[in-house]
Design a protein around this motif. Sequence first.
Motif, PDB file in Angstrom:
ATOM      1  N   LEU A  58      37.945  41.462  12.196  1.00  0.00           N
ATOM      2  CA  LEU A  58      37.784  40.823  13.504  1.00  0.00           C
ATOM      3  C   LEU A  58      37.058  41.740  14.480  1.00  0.00           C
ATOM      4  N   THR A  59      37.404  43.034  14.472  1.00  0.00           N
ATOM      5  CA  THR A  59      36.743  43.972  15.380  1.00  0.00           C
ATOM      6  C   THR A  59      35.264  44.097  15.060  1.00  0.00           C
ATOM      7  N   ALA A  60      34.923  44.161  13.769  1.00  0.00           N
ATOM      8  CA  ALA A  60      33.516  44.284  13.381  1.00  0.00           C
ATOM      9  C   ALA A  60      32.719  43.050  13.781  1.00  0.00           C
ATOM     10  N   LEU A 117      27.443  43.182   6.700  1.00  0.00           N
ATOM     11  CA  LEU A 117      27.522  43.165   5.241  1.00  0.00           C
ATOM     12  C   LEU A 117      28.954  43.474   4.838  1.00  0.00           C
ATOM     13  N   LEU A 118      29.580  42.544   4.121  1.00  0.00           N
ATOM     14  CA  LEU A 118      30.974  42.675   3.692  1.00  0.00           C
ATOM     15  C   LEU A 118      30.997  42.890   2.186  1.00  0.00           C
ATOM     16  N   PHE A 119      31.575  43.998   1.756  1.00  0.00           N
ATOM     17  CA  PHE A 119      31.670  44.321   0.340  1.00  0.00           C
ATOM     18  C   PHE A 119      32.954  43.718  -0.238  1.00  0.00           C
ATOM     19  N   ASP A 120      32.814  43.131  -1.436  1.00  0.00           N
ATOM     20  CA  ASP A 120      33.953  42.605  -2.207  1.00  0.00           C
ATOM     21  C   ASP A 120      34.720  41.533  -1.445  1.00  0.00           C
ATOM     22  N   ASP A 160      19.769  48.754   3.741  1.00  0.00           N
ATOM     23  CA  ASP A 160      19.660  49.562   4.949  1.00  0.00           C
ATOM     24  C   ASP A 160      19.430  48.724   6.196  1.00  0.00           C
ATOM     25  N   ARG A 161      19.084  47.452   6.033  1.00  0.00           N
ATOM     26  CA  ARG A 161      18.842  46.587   7.184  1.00  0.00           C
ATOM     27  C   ARG A 161      20.131  46.116   7.849  1.00  0.00           C
ATOM     28  N   PHE A 162      21.269  46.237   7.183  1.00  0.00           N
ATOM     29  CA  PHE A 162      22.536  45.748   7.733  1.00  0.00           C
ATOM     30  C   PHE A 162      23.237  46.904   8.442  1.00  0.00           C
ATOM     31  N   PRO A 163      23.362  46.852   9.762  1.00  0.00           N
ATOM     32  CA  PRO A 163      23.982  47.974  10.485  1.00  0.00           C
ATOM     33  C   PRO A 163      25.503  48.020  10.383  1.00  0.00           C
ATOM     34  N   VAL A 164      26.162  46.876  10.268  1.00  0.00           N
ATOM     35  CA  VAL A 164      27.620  46.825  10.215  1.00  0.00           C
ATOM     36  C   VAL A 164      28.027  46.550   8.771  1.00  0.00           C
TER      37      VAL A 164
END
Length: 657
Positions: A40-42, A56-59, A191-195
């Motif tokens: 939520l914070t991100a 970008l969320l991993f898994d 590298d284009r995804f900052p978060v």
Amino acid sequence: MTAPAPEPPADSPADPDTDPDAGLLPGPVTDPAGLEHRLLTALVCAAVEPGLSGVLLFDLAPELVTPVADLLAHLLDLSSPGPATVRTVLGAATRDEDLWTRPRLRRGPDGIAFSLAPGPLTEPVPGPALAVVPDLARLGVTGMRAVVQLLGADVATVEHSGLRHRWRPRARWLAALRTEDTERVSPHLLDRFPVRLSVAGLRTFPSTSGDSPGLPGPLPDAWRTVLEPAAGHPRPDPLSLTDALASRVLELLGPDAGHRRALALARIARALTRLDGATEVTAARAEQAARLIGLPSAPPSRAPEAPGVTGPGPAPPPPGTSGDRRTPRRGDTGPDGPRPAPPGRPVLAPEPAERIGPAAAPGATAHRTPYPEDEAVPLAEFASLRTPWRRTAGPGAARGPVIGVRRSRDLRDLAYVRTAMEAAKYQAVRGRPERLAVAPADLRGYVRAPEPERMLTLVLDHTCRADWNWHAALEPFLQWAYIHRASAQVVEVGGATAASELRAESFTARSLLDPRITAALTRPPGRATPLAHGLELAGQALRRAFQHHRAGLVEAWLVVVTDGRGNVPLDTSRRDLRSPDPVAGRGVDDALAVAGRISAMDRTRLHCLVVDPAARPYAELPHLLADALGATVIEGRVGGGPTVDGHPVEAVTDGGW
């Protein structure tokens, strides 16, 4: 002994500018409640900070992609009162026409007129724009080009089919990626995804609250003040950056980090400062941002010591080990004179302890770092920019998955919708508004990817590799399949993670880059060996490929890695029910019978081999199985690679059978 520091009073609030842990994320990284709060914070940081346009969320579990996208869309709606967020989903079949242009039909004085309008990614749109990529590893070339062109860009221009548009990208991007697929994605794209955030432990999503649709709970007042500037809340004051922020960001990322990562971490720190209602971005905010994305914290750098003042030296090496393994050189002295030569290296060095129990598949462990591409080796596809030659031409070549549209020179495999769209562009010019006139220049046909013309079928008996490594024996065949872009059919026998130990499991991979193949090669062994059922699945896959394959196979290899000691009869595997009768040798007899049926197939295109692990006792079983298959036996334990009649296996696969 020093006394412990006194604890602060319970009623004294922690200062977020001096305490990096104050007011941030409750619970450890793997705690589901902590993951929900981090997520939520991100997302709120991405909604309030224009520079954080990509998340970008991993898994992330596939079933949670839609709820997370709904949450981000609702946050964007709060920050931009007006029309709802326009959402666009990108996948492997996304085309340029789906992103940059939008066809419009209108009725005019001369009939129906056709025009092109800006597409969903060509802003401005009626509301905030959100692009969702459910699986970044399966994103097509069109989607990857859009990510590189728009994410983090100051200006974008599109020229397509007579449409020219220039705008400043403001769309948010939400992408999901499995950690084991990181090596399949270009680091330049990542590298284009900052978060970035790892949500491997998140399996459920909180229910929707009543006062905040799409949110796991009511937002804090300070967050709403930043999210809803047009709802009567005053805009926050401009933030000031301290001098220690930049140096702390570089310390956290390391000397080899690029400028995109440094800017992303600083922007996350600025968003966290704004959410807390502060006006100064300090070094402690950078540590909060690092903890938010899961970046390990680095100790602050110390000030340089004065000349002549020696600080504490490095820790001494543990007993029994040498602190420096370099060869002593002339003049290499220590504080007490010449440094003695290091002791000799032991013949057998101690190895790290190994975990006892079922091994996890590669990539299954959650990465704590938000940059897993630094440790992964990118898998570059062989001649990825070249289309492999087709064995046939004409109607037989017009098969395969559609990957694009091009101008057609005949009437075969036409793309009717695109042909009608091309003809509608010139309807008013041709002077026939009452009906649609199609000219030869308007014809468009499909561009199709060629079907694999070669196939590698692997039968992996996990119960036979308890004390040997089969990678060296399988390496020539895997290289052959990789170079020739062959499809793969993997049959697993006796795996520890099988749904039923009485049955074999199989899957089909379009290429050797499928991560499931790597997981299958490292699967721990189980207890039962349904070899007959595994050979039956392999035979069914080969018959289906030879008889029903749309393009027809040119060559196929069947590689069976087994010791031949099947202990599950075929009837037991089919019924998936244990038999109260003694098994005896029925499992081996059924395997030989199934192998005999496979040997009756087309042997001009099918090559069979059996990899013998040289297990004792019953060392003759692999040879009996090879005789039934009409295959050749290769020794899997021979040093220097497997051989066939004294020749390396590479020579057999390269030169044909």
